[in-house]
Write a protein that holds these residues in place. Sequence first.
Motif, short mmCIF file in Angstrom:
data_model
loop_
_atom_site.label_atom_id
_atom_site.label_comp_id
_atom_site.label_asym_id
_atom_site.label_seq_id
_atom_site.Cartn_x
_atom_site.Cartn_y
_atom_site.Cartn_z
N ALA A 173 -86.45 37.27 -101.01
CA ALA A 173 -87.46 37.76 -100.18
C ALA A 173 -86.97 38.78 -99.25
O ALA A 173 -87.55 39.57 -98.72
CB ALA A 173 -87.81 36.50 -99.37
N ARG A 174 -85.55 38.69 -99.04
CA ARG A 174 -85.20 39.72 -98.21
C ARG A 174 -84.06 40.65 -98.63
O ARG A 174 -83.48 41.60 -98.05
CB ARG A 174 -84.71 39.00 -96.82
CG ARG A 174 -85.76 38.53 -96.03
CD ARG A 174 -86.49 39.61 -95.56
NE ARG A 174 -87.63 39.13 -94.77
CZ ARG A 174 -88.94 38.84 -95.22
NH1 ARG A 174 -89.11 39.27 -96.42
NH2 ARG A 174 -90.05 38.62 -94.42
N GLY A 175 -83.26 40.28 -99.63
CA GLY A 175 -82.30 40.86 -100.38
C GLY A 175 -80.73 40.94 -99.40
O GLY A 175 -80.60 40.11 -98.33
N GLY A 176 -79.77 41.74 -99.79
CA GLY A 176 -78.61 41.69 -99.04
C GLY A 176 -77.48 41.07 -100.02
O GLY A 176 -77.43 41.12 -101.15
N VAL A 177 -76.63 40.41 -99.32
CA VAL A 177 -75.37 39.91 -99.74
C VAL A 177 -75.43 38.35 -99.43
O VAL A 177 -75.65 38.14 -98.15
CB VAL A 177 -73.95 40.17 -99.11
CG1 VAL A 177 -72.75 39.64 -99.92
CG2 VAL A 177 -73.81 41.80 -99.73
N TYR A 178 -75.07 37.45 -100.36
CA TYR A 178 -74.90 35.87 -100.20
C TYR A 178 -73.55 35.58 -100.75
O TYR A 178 -73.32 36.03 -101.74
CB TYR A 178 -76.01 35.26 -101.05
CG TYR A 178 -75.74 33.69 -100.82
CD1 TYR A 178 -76.21 32.90 -100.00
CD2 TYR A 178 -74.95 33.16 -102.03
CE1 TYR A 178 -75.69 31.56 -99.92
CE2 TYR A 178 -74.66 31.90 -101.78
CZ TYR A 178 -74.84 31.02 -100.69
OH TYR A 178 -74.54 29.67 -100.36
N SER A 179 -72.98 34.60 -99.95
CA SER A 179 -71.55 34.16 -100.25
C SER A 179 -71.50 32.53 -99.70
O SER A 179 -71.98 32.80 -98.48
CB SER A 179 -70.54 35.05 -99.92
OG SER A 179 -69.70 34.86 -100.65
N ASP A 180 -70.90 31.90 -100.40
CA ASP A 180 -70.63 30.60 -100.06
C ASP A 180 -69.82 30.64 -98.66
O ASP A 180 -69.19 31.32 -98.60
CB ASP A 180 -70.33 29.72 -100.99
CG ASP A 180 -71.28 29.18 -102.03
OD1 ASP A 180 -72.29 29.54 -101.91
OD2 ASP A 180 -70.57 28.48 -103.20
N ILE A 181 -70.10 29.50 -97.97
CA ILE A 181 -69.31 29.34 -96.50
C ILE A 181 -67.72 29.29 -96.96
O ILE A 181 -66.96 29.55 -96.11
CB ILE A 181 -69.98 28.20 -95.62
CG1 ILE A 181 -69.60 28.32 -94.40
CG2 ILE A 181 -69.52 27.02 -96.31
CD1 ILE A 181 -70.11 29.71 -93.82
N ASP A 182 -67.46 28.96 -98.05
CA ASP A 182 -66.13 28.82 -98.30
C ASP A 182 -65.21 30.05 -99.11
O ASP A 182 -64.47 29.83 -99.85
CB ASP A 182 -65.64 27.51 -99.07
CG ASP A 182 -66.14 27.43 -100.47
OD1 ASP A 182 -67.43 27.98 -100.64
OD2 ASP A 182 -65.95 26.68 -101.41
N THR A 183 -65.87 31.02 -98.67
CA THR A 183 -65.35 32.33 -99.15
C THR A 183 -64.73 33.25 -98.32
O THR A 183 -65.32 33.05 -97.07
CB THR A 183 -66.44 33.05 -100.22
OG1 THR A 183 -67.51 33.53 -99.32
CG2 THR A 183 -66.93 32.39 -101.38
N SER A 184 -64.12 34.27 -98.68
CA SER A 184 -63.53 35.14 -97.43
C SER A 184 -63.74 36.47 -98.24
O SER A 184 -63.53 36.65 -99.27
CB SER A 184 -62.09 34.86 -97.04
OG SER A 184 -61.33 35.02 -98.36
#
Length: 366
Positions: A173-184
């Motif tokens: 729907a909106r695009g961008g970057v997704y990353s899990d909360i336990d990533t840095s």
Amino acid sequence: MITPRKILLAVFCAITFLLILRSFREPEVPGAPGYRPVKKISDEEKDALANPARKTPPQGRAQLPFGALPAAPLRERLRYQFPYEIENKFPAYIWQTWKYSPASFWFDEDLRSLEASWTEMHPGFTHEVIPDDTQQHLIKYLYGSVPDVFEAYDSLPLAVMKADFFRYLVLLARGGVYSDIDTSALRPAHTWLPEELDRTTIGLIVGIEADPDRDDWHEWYSRRLQFCQWTLVAKPGHPVLRDMVAYITEHALRMKRAGILKVGKMDKTIMEFTGPGAWTDAVFRYFNNPAYFNIQPGDKNITYEDFSHQTTHRKVGDVVVLPITSFSPGVGQMGAGDPDDPMAFVKHNFGGTAAVSTSLLRYTWE
């Protein structure tokens, strides 16, 4: 006859034309080539409420007749609501999810530095951490015009399945970057691609999660080569995301109608339903789909062999595949480099959080 005056006039017209063209280009986040600024999702919703005429349909599309749309196949409705425009820049969103908002007292202290790394590495980006109690509201807002998608999301019996589904839904729907909360974040997202790669020809970036070149690989992973979905980059409407959303929706509603969309009764494991196994299959389906690629009779299908032991970027159509080092540095196996490797972009911290238990659950739950 060419005169100095005519030459000056031609130069003036050319410069004016270029300036006009530039005025129609999307604005770019300072210091982040290929990414355009976006609003906070809460501001977007407020604007939609304040301007009802602009609320539907999304993406500025013309309204279809009301009688025709619900009868259309799900993939066509998704294509209509979330069109894919590859020439556009990647939206400057960082999406993450967790049980609580970072502003909450209950937000885990050992996650704060990880979450902050994304904000610090991406000045000018809109960083959204969507808490569990907000996800349902956001999906209903984004997919109000495709109610069966929301029904499928709302019907999923486990939080880990909803978390999986959410990443595909929000990126479609909106695009961008997704990353899990336990990533840095180790490097800013706009540096993940070589400068010479034209961003207007790329719509999806995926990384290799596992490349177990061993006879017993099936005891540890669902696929011989597996793409990770703890970090994804996409432009809105990408066909792989559309396929994945439709796949999960169709199977969720099928199992719901059959009365088996329940823990212990489903005919698909999480890995094969919403997790990396299903995601890997969706990527390979796309690579081998003649609707998107010029596949001639006799052409060999793209398989895991085309990416096994990969050490740098590989572009297939509008998809860039990153090596295992990019999103899994420091794991000490399968050829992954260290976190200080030039190709290391995101570190997945597999210890000490509930996010880890949900990752492991994908492999153990039946």
